[in-house]
Write a protein that holds these residues in place. Structure first.
Motif, PDB file in Angstrom:
ATOM      1  N   ALA A  50     -71.748 -37.019 -58.969  1.00 10.35           N
ATOM      2  CA  ALA A  50     -72.108 -37.076 -60.391  1.00 10.35           C
ATOM      3  C   ALA A  50     -73.457 -37.775 -60.565  1.00 10.35           C
ATOM      4  N   ARG A  51     -73.635 -38.872 -59.863  1.00  5.68           N
ATOM      5  CA  ARG A  51     -74.915 -39.586 -59.919  1.00  5.68           C
ATOM      6  C   ARG A  51     -76.059 -38.698 -59.458  1.00  5.68           C
ATOM      7  N   ASP A  52     -75.878 -38.030 -58.326  1.00  3.95           N
ATOM      8  CA  ASP A  52     -76.937 -37.179 -57.791  1.00  3.95           C
ATOM      9  C   ASP A  52     -77.253 -36.028 -58.741  1.00  3.95           C
ATOM     10  N   ALA A  53     -76.222 -35.498 -59.408  1.00  2.00           N
ATOM     11  CA  ALA A  53     -76.457 -34.413 -60.370  1.00  2.00           C
ATOM     12  C   ALA A  53     -77.282 -34.922 -61.553  1.00  2.00           C
ATOM     13  N   MET A  54     -76.986 -36.124 -62.035  1.00  2.00           N
ATOM     14  CA  MET A  54     -77.795 -36.690 -63.123  1.00  2.00           C
ATOM     15  C   MET A  54     -79.227 -36.909 -62.677  1.00  2.00           C
ATOM     16  N   ALA A 107     -72.785 -32.908 -63.311  1.00  2.00           N
ATOM     17  CA  ALA A 107     -72.356 -34.301 -63.415  1.00  2.00           C
ATOM     18  C   ALA A 107     -71.047 -34.395 -64.196  1.00  2.00           C
ATOM     19  N   LEU A 108     -70.949 -33.638 -65.280  1.00  2.00           N
ATOM     20  CA  LEU A 108     -69.725 -33.650 -66.086  1.00  2.00           C
ATOM     21  C   LEU A 108     -68.530 -33.155 -65.278  1.00  2.00           C
ATOM     22  N   ALA A 109     -68.747 -32.116 -64.476  1.00  5.55           N
ATOM     23  CA  ALA A 109     -67.652 -31.577 -63.666  1.00  5.55           C
ATOM     24  C   ALA A 109     -67.155 -32.613 -62.670  1.00  5.55           C
ATOM     25  N   GLU A 110     -68.074 -33.357 -62.039  1.00  5.23           N
ATOM     26  CA  GLU A 110     -67.668 -34.370 -61.068  1.00  5.23           C
ATOM     27  C   GLU A 110     -66.987 -35.556 -61.752  1.00  5.23           C
ATOM     28  N   LEU A 111     -67.473 -35.949 -62.915  1.00 10.14           N
ATOM     29  CA  LEU A 111     -66.816 -37.039 -63.646  1.00 10.14           C
ATOM     30  C   LEU A 111     -65.416 -36.629 -64.086  1.00 10.14           C
ATOM     31  N   ARG A 112     -65.255 -35.367 -64.456  1.00  8.49           N
ATOM     32  CA  ARG A 112     -63.937 -34.876 -64.860  1.00  8.49           C
ATOM     33  C   ARG A 112     -62.973 -34.894 -63.678  1.00  8.49           C
ATOM     34  N   ARG A 113     -63.446 -34.427 -62.534  1.00  7.11           N
ATOM     35  CA  ARG A 113     -62.593 -34.466 -61.331  1.00  7.11           C
ATOM     36  C   ARG A 113     -62.287 -35.917 -60.951  1.00  7.11           C
ATOM     37  N   GLY A 114     -63.281 -36.769 -61.078  1.00  7.50           N
ATOM     38  CA  GLY A 114     -63.061 -38.176 -60.781  1.00  7.50           C
ATOM     39  C   GLY A 114     -62.040 -38.801 -61.704  1.00  7.50           C
ATOM     40  N   ALA A 115     -62.033 -38.378 -62.964  1.00  6.84           N
ATOM     41  CA  ALA A 115     -61.061 -38.914 -63.921  1.00  6.84           C
ATOM     42  C   ALA A 115     -59.641 -38.557 -63.511  1.00  6.84           C
ATOM     43  N   HIS A 116     -59.454 -37.351 -62.943  1.00  4.09           N
ATOM     44  CA  HIS A 116     -58.119 -36.980 -62.455  1.00  4.09           C
ATOM     45  C   HIS A 116     -57.697 -37.910 -61.313  1.00  4.09           C
ATOM     46  N   VAL A 117     -58.634 -38.222 -60.428  1.00  2.00           N
ATOM     47  CA  VAL A 117     -58.334 -39.145 -59.332  1.00  2.00           C
ATOM     48  C   VAL A 117     -58.000 -40.523 -59.897  1.00  2.00           C
ATOM     49  N   GLN A 118     -58.751 -40.948 -60.896  1.00  2.00           N
ATOM     50  CA  GLN A 118     -58.481 -42.248 -61.512  1.00  2.00           C
ATOM     51  C   GLN A 118     -57.090 -42.299 -62.135  1.00  2.00           C
ATOM     52  N   ASP A 119     -56.674 -41.199 -62.746  1.00  2.00           N
ATOM     53  CA  ASP A 119     -55.334 -41.172 -63.329  1.00  2.00           C
ATOM     54  C   ASP A 119     -54.264 -41.375 -62.254  1.00  2.00           C
ATOM     55  N   VAL A 120     -54.485 -40.753 -61.090  1.00  2.00           N
ATOM     56  CA  VAL A 120     -53.535 -40.935 -59.992  1.00  2.00           C
ATOM     57  C   VAL A 120     -53.590 -42.378 -59.497  1.00  2.00           C
ATOM     58  N   LEU A 121     -54.787 -42.937 -59.438  1.00  2.00           N
ATOM     59  CA  LEU A 121     -54.931 -44.334 -59.017  1.00  2.00           C
ATOM     60  C   LEU A 121     -54.168 -45.271 -59.949  1.00  2.00           C
ATOM     61  N   GLU A 153     -67.112 -50.456 -57.143  1.00  2.00           N
ATOM     62  CA  GLU A 153     -67.670 -51.436 -58.079  1.00  2.00           C
ATOM     63  C   GLU A 153     -69.198 -51.368 -58.078  1.00  2.00           C
ATOM     64  N   PHE A 154     -69.781 -51.193 -56.911  1.00  3.48           N
ATOM     65  CA  PHE A 154     -71.240 -51.077 -56.831  1.00  3.48           C
ATOM     66  C   PHE A 154     -71.718 -49.824 -57.560  1.00  3.48           C
ATOM     67  N   LEU A 155     -70.986 -48.725 -57.412  1.00  2.59           N
ATOM     68  CA  LEU A 155     -71.349 -47.491 -58.112  1.00  2.59           C
ATOM     69  C   LEU A 155     -71.242 -47.656 -59.624  1.00  2.59           C
ATOM     70  N   LEU A 156     -70.380 -48.560 -60.084  1.00  7.98           N
ATOM     71  CA  LEU A 156     -70.226 -48.819 -61.511  1.00  7.98           C
ATOM     72  C   LEU A 156     -71.299 -49.767 -62.051  1.00  7.98           C
ATOM     73  N   GLY A 157     -72.108 -50.337 -61.169  1.00  6.74           N
ATOM     74  CA  GLY A 157     -73.151 -51.261 -61.593  1.00  6.74           C
ATOM     75  C   GLY A 157     -72.836 -52.704 -61.300  1.00  6.74           C
ATOM     76  N   ASN A 158     -71.641 -52.977 -60.779  1.00  4.78           N
ATOM     77  CA  ASN A 158     -71.246 -54.357 -60.464  1.00  4.78           C
ATOM     78  C   ASN A 158     -71.726 -54.742 -59.069  1.00  4.78           C
ATOM     79  N   THR A 159     -73.017 -54.582 -58.853  1.00  9.64           N
ATOM     80  CA  THR A 159     -73.607 -54.906 -57.562  1.00  9.64           C
ATOM     81  C   THR A 159     -73.777 -56.417 -57.436  1.00  9.64           C
ATOM     82  N   SER A 160     -73.587 -56.907 -56.228  1.00 10.64           N
ATOM     83  CA  SER A 160     -73.665 -58.348 -56.014  1.00 10.64           C
ATOM     84  C   SER A 160     -73.878 -58.613 -54.529  1.00 10.64           C
ATOM     85  N   GLY A 214     -76.625 -46.541 -59.263  1.00  9.39           N
ATOM     86  CA  GLY A 214     -75.222 -46.279 -59.542  1.00  9.39           C
ATOM     87  C   GLY A 214     -75.086 -45.206 -60.602  1.00  9.39           C
ATOM     88  N   LEU A 215     -73.864 -44.970 -61.038  1.00 11.44           N
ATOM     89  CA  LEU A 215     -73.626 -43.965 -62.077  1.00 11.44           C
ATOM     90  C   LEU A 215     -74.421 -44.271 -63.348  1.00 11.44           C
TER      91      LEU A 215
END
Length: 288
Positions: free
Chosen positions: A78-82, A90-104, A141-148, A173-174
């Protein structure tokens, strides 16, 4: 009409030979077991105590690790597509990622009824092991911007994990990619947000909120940046749900005891759950 592949022709011949019934005569390990490395997978559950719920704990942990890896792939694409100005991809990858998040999020159901007495019977076997030490989760977390940069320290003894995290910290990140896309579309994203210090977590910026507010001024279906913003918020909301389920699972199974990794347990998790991902997408809602 496409020409059938050799493998497709073999499948058709086998189906004709067996009358459509599954093939039962297989030499050696089944192709299914070989393809999915199933024997190896099932050998990875190695409880250290006789407490049955320890096996549930191990399997839940392993399932989450696999899903973290799957989700990271969706977010990176999704990041690379943006970065390539390809919002539909990017939207397609975020949508697929959301399905994975629901399972998580649902994967916490595996531990939802773990009682403190059950947990106490195998908790000592964990030693200093803690989910905080998961480099696959830290990559998310790093992909979300929580880099440290300090978060690299637990992995100094694991060159592969450290290299993956160093790469994730150095790359956009995203949210970085989304802000760069907004800037290329002519929106006034502040330079300090575009060129932030990635050794530190992303910090909310009034100028970024103003840029997103201009995106939200046009919520018609043709505004792909508005659609992207809402897809990013879908991602952010699911991150919060996962963190909250984590907090609830720990509170139920061990209360306010110190964490195995050295943290203060509940307080650490509560502070993490309270942090908004992509903060301006949340705070601007008060202004709209």
């Amino acid at each position: 009409m496409p020409i059938p592949s050799a493998a497709e022709r073999r499948r058709e011949e086998r189906a004709a030979r067996t009358g459509g019934e599954p093939e039962l005569e297989i030499a050696g390990t089944t192709p299914y077991a070989r393809y999915g490395a199933i024997d190896t997978l099932l050998d990875l559950q190695r409880p250290r105590t006789d407490e049955p719920s320890e096996t549930s704990f191990i399997i839940a942990t392993q399932v989450m690790e696999l899903l973290f890896t799957l989700l990271a792939g969706h977010w990176e694409r999704a990041r690379d597509a943006m970065e390539d100005d390809d919002v539909p991809a990017a939207l397609a990858e975020l949508r697929r990622g959301a399905h994975v998040q629901d399972v998580l999020v649902s994967s916490w159901d595996l531990l939802a009824d773990l009682s403190p007495t059950e947990f106490s019977r195998f908790r000592d076997a964990l030693g200093d092991a803690s989910g905080f030490q998961s480099h696959t989760y830290r990559r998310l977390e790093f992909l979300l911007g929580n880099t440290s940069e300090p978060m690299l320290r637990p992995h100094k003894g694991s060159p592969r994990a450290r290299a993956e995290l160093e790469r994730a910290m150095s790359e956009p990140g995203l949210y970085d990619a989304a802000l760069r896309l907004l800037a290329r579309r002519g929106l006034p994203v502040p330079g300090e947000a575009l060129e932030r210090d990635r050794t530190r977590p992303y910090a909310e910026h009034d100028g970024v909120r103003a840029a997103w507010a201009r995106v939200y001024a046009d919520d018609t279906p043709g505004n792909d940046l508005f659609t992207l913003a809402e897809a990013l918020l879908d991602t952010a909301e699911r991150v919060t749900r996962w963190r909250q389920r984590h907090l609830a699972a720990v509170k139920r199974s061990m209360g306010a005891k110190p964490g195995t990794g050295g943290s203060n347990g509940l307080r650490w998790l509560a502070d993490n759950a309270a942090q908004d991902v992509f903060p301006e997408l949340w705070s601007l809602r008060t202004e709209l």
